[in-house]
Scaffold this active site. Structure first.
Site, PDB file in Angstrom:
ATOM      1  N   ALA A  74      -5.865   4.193  -5.125  1.00 42.57           N
ATOM      2  CA  ALA A  74      -5.650   5.347  -4.245  1.00 42.57           C
ATOM      3  C   ALA A  74      -4.432   6.076  -4.803  1.00 42.57           C
ATOM      4  O   ALA A  74      -3.299   5.840  -4.393  1.00 42.57           O
ATOM      5  CB  ALA A  74      -5.407   4.881  -2.825  1.00 42.57           C
ATOM      6  N   GLY A 112       3.706   6.898  -0.168  1.00 48.56           N
ATOM      7  CA  GLY A 112       2.650   5.973  -0.582  1.00 48.56           C
ATOM      8  C   GLY A 112       1.477   6.044   0.363  1.00 48.56           C
ATOM      9  O   GLY A 112       1.370   6.985   1.153  1.00 48.56           O
ATOM     10  N   ASN A 113       0.595   5.085   0.295  1.00 52.94           N
ATOM     11  CA  ASN A 113      -0.532   5.046   1.228  1.00 52.94           C
ATOM     12  C   ASN A 113      -0.908   3.599   1.500  1.00 52.94           C
ATOM     13  O   ASN A 113      -0.306   2.678   0.947  1.00 52.94           O
ATOM     14  CB  ASN A 113      -1.720   5.837   0.674  1.00 52.94           C
ATOM     15  CG  ASN A 113      -2.189   5.286  -0.653  1.00 52.94           C
ATOM     16  OD1 ASN A 113      -2.691   4.172  -0.713  1.00 52.94           O
ATOM     17  ND2 ASN A 113      -2.000   6.048  -1.716  1.00 52.94           N
ATOM     18  N   ARG A 114      -1.929   3.404   2.353  1.00 53.18           N
ATOM     19  CA  ARG A 114      -2.204   2.069   2.879  1.00 53.18           C
ATOM     20  C   ARG A 114      -3.161   1.241   2.029  1.00 53.18           C
ATOM     21  O   ARG A 114      -3.619   0.199   2.457  1.00 53.18           O
ATOM     22  CB  ARG A 114      -2.772   2.199   4.293  1.00 53.18           C
ATOM     23  CG  ARG A 114      -1.702   2.407   5.334  1.00 53.18           C
ATOM     24  CD  ARG A 114      -2.305   2.851   6.648  1.00 53.18           C
ATOM     25  NE  ARG A 114      -3.498   2.091   6.989  1.00 53.18           N
ATOM     26  CZ  ARG A 114      -4.487   2.555   7.739  1.00 53.18           C
ATOM     27  NH1 ARG A 114      -4.436   3.772   8.199  1.00 53.18           N
ATOM     28  NH2 ARG A 114      -5.521   1.795   8.010  1.00 53.18           N
TER      29      ARG A 114
END
Ligand code: CTP
Length: 406
Positions: free
Chosen positions: A279, A210-212
């Site tokens: 994102a 995943g990402n932030r």
């Protein structure tokens, strides 16, 4: 007096809470912006602040009595009709409960019940009161009737605890009043689809890539669009950001890029504007293990395959008629405008909102550059909600030109 609120009548309703002292600063900010300010203090507010302070600042007596003997007409009707914007700060749980239920047992609530103008509530209360289902219902009712909320925010409270319940800072409240005074319902009838947050690409039943991304930017755009009259759908990945208060926003929760692509595709035909603020993970594990991967060998190699580019897909699909309007996002580490322009043509969208990787993720502020084929406009360090309005302003110009063509 000049300023963005020049000549506007703003009614400040002060509720009874410790944050009432900040409403003195709020009155001053509104005056600075050029507004003429009238003040109502509830009985409880008078325990925290004095009418004399407000009278001294505003040049007008602070009001409290519903049946004011010095006044021949009906004061609540008069105050409500005169105000072009009403600000309730601090908006206590009690004041909002009474307003939500149409109770009019003092000057503040009787005036709110007569109001035709926009009302901004700046709530302040203990987090447990804010989270209580009764307050949630009351707030939802007020918002459904068109009221705006600013805050509350997380921070230390009078009790020493930390939680959501602190009144937003007076400068921020004043800014929202200015925005509200200048924003029209200029997206009435426009269907806006926003994607927000990260995607999670499963590795096995318990792990993911995943990402932030916090999703805040996308949610701010959704809020702004609905307040400007648009019909809004948000397709969002797993996010922890506080959901919007706008009941009318349709929310679709997804996990992976493939799910997001499917949900967006199902709605793209019925959208006038699509804002890809999500994102989206560029890659996903080629194979998702059906059982939790156990640690064994010292090196573990995951094979990743490219996810479909949702935005590029939309750009190719919509072709030459340029409908829906397409807005992309870009996070870069340098040459913002150059990369944004190449993304613009590669993905076939109308504008790219570019920001540097060091800005933007979890915070409430952001610095972005809105890049189109011809223009690049930098907007520095503004709250995401304000940036959202600027993005929608830019998107609307494409909407207008595609409307006039079609
Ligand atoms: N996006 C998308 N689908 C993907 C990846 C990104 O729709 N699989 C969208 C994002 O929502 C965002 C924009 O494309 O609007 C961001 O693209 P980015 O990932 O920065 O672009 P890339 O072309 O992958 O650029 P880079 O080479 O910088 O990774």
């Amino acid at each position: 007096m000049s300023g963005p609120l020049a000549g506007r009548e703003v009614l400040l309703v002060v509720g009874g809470g410790i944050a009432a002292y900040k409403s003195v600063t709020l009155a001053r900010e509104l005056l600075r912006a050029g507004a003429k300010v009238e003040t109502i203090l509830t009985d409880a507010a008078q325990k925290f602040v004095g009418g004399v302070t407000f009278a001294g600042l505003t040049g007008r007596a602070a009001r409290n009595e519903l049946w004011d003997a010095s006044y021949s007409g009906e004061l609540h009707v008069e105050l409500a009709s005169r105000a072009s914007i009403i600000v309730v700060a601090p908006a206590t749980a009690d004041l909002m409960a009474r307003a939500a239920n149409g109770i009019a047992n003092d000057l503040a609530t009787a005036t709110l019940l007569c109001a035709k103008s926009s009302i901004v509530y700046a709530p302040a209360m203990h987090p447990r009161m804010w989270e209580h289902p009764a307050t949630r219902e009351n707030v939802a009712r007020l918002v459904a009737r068109g009221a705006r909320l600013v805050g509350p925010v997380i921070g230390p409270l009078a009790s020493g605890e930390v939680g959501v319940g602190r009144m937003e800072e007076p400068e921020v409240i004043a800014r929202r009043v200015v925005e509200l005074a200048s924003s029209a319902r200029d997206l009435e009838g426009v269907r806006v689809l926003v994607t927000a947050g990260p995607t999670h690409e499963a590795i096995d039943p318990v792990r993911f890539i995943g990402n932030r991304s916090s999703g805040k930017m996308g949610l701010a755009i959704a809020d702004a669009a609905v307040e400007r009259g648009a019909t809004v759908t948000v397709v969002h990945g797993p996010i922890t950001a506080r959901a919007s208060h706008h009941e009318s926003i349709t929310r679709v929760a997804v996990r992976s890029a493939l799910e997001m692509q499917a949900e967006v595709a199902a709605r793209s035909e019925d959208s006038d504007v699509i804002v890809m603020a999500a994102a989206v993970a560029d890659y996903r594990p080629d194979v998702v293990a059906t059982h939790k991967i156990k640690k064994g060998q010292d090196r573990l190699v995951l094979e990743l395959v490219k996810n479909p580019d949702i935005l590029a897909g939309l750009g190719a699909w919509r072709g030459a008629n340029k409908r829906p309007v397409l807005v992309g996002f870009a996070v870069e580490t340098g040459d913002l405008v150059g990369y944004a322009r190449s993304k613009l043509s590669r993905k076939g969208c109308d504008m790219v909102v570019a920001n540097l990787a060091e800005h933007g993720f979890e915070g409430d502020d952001n610095t972005v550059t809105i890049v189109t084929r011809e223009t690049a406009e930098e907007i520095s360090r503004r709250p995401k909600r304000e940036i959202a309005d600027r993005i929608l302003d830019a998107a609307r110009t494409f909407l207008d030109s595609s409307q006039s063509r079609g």
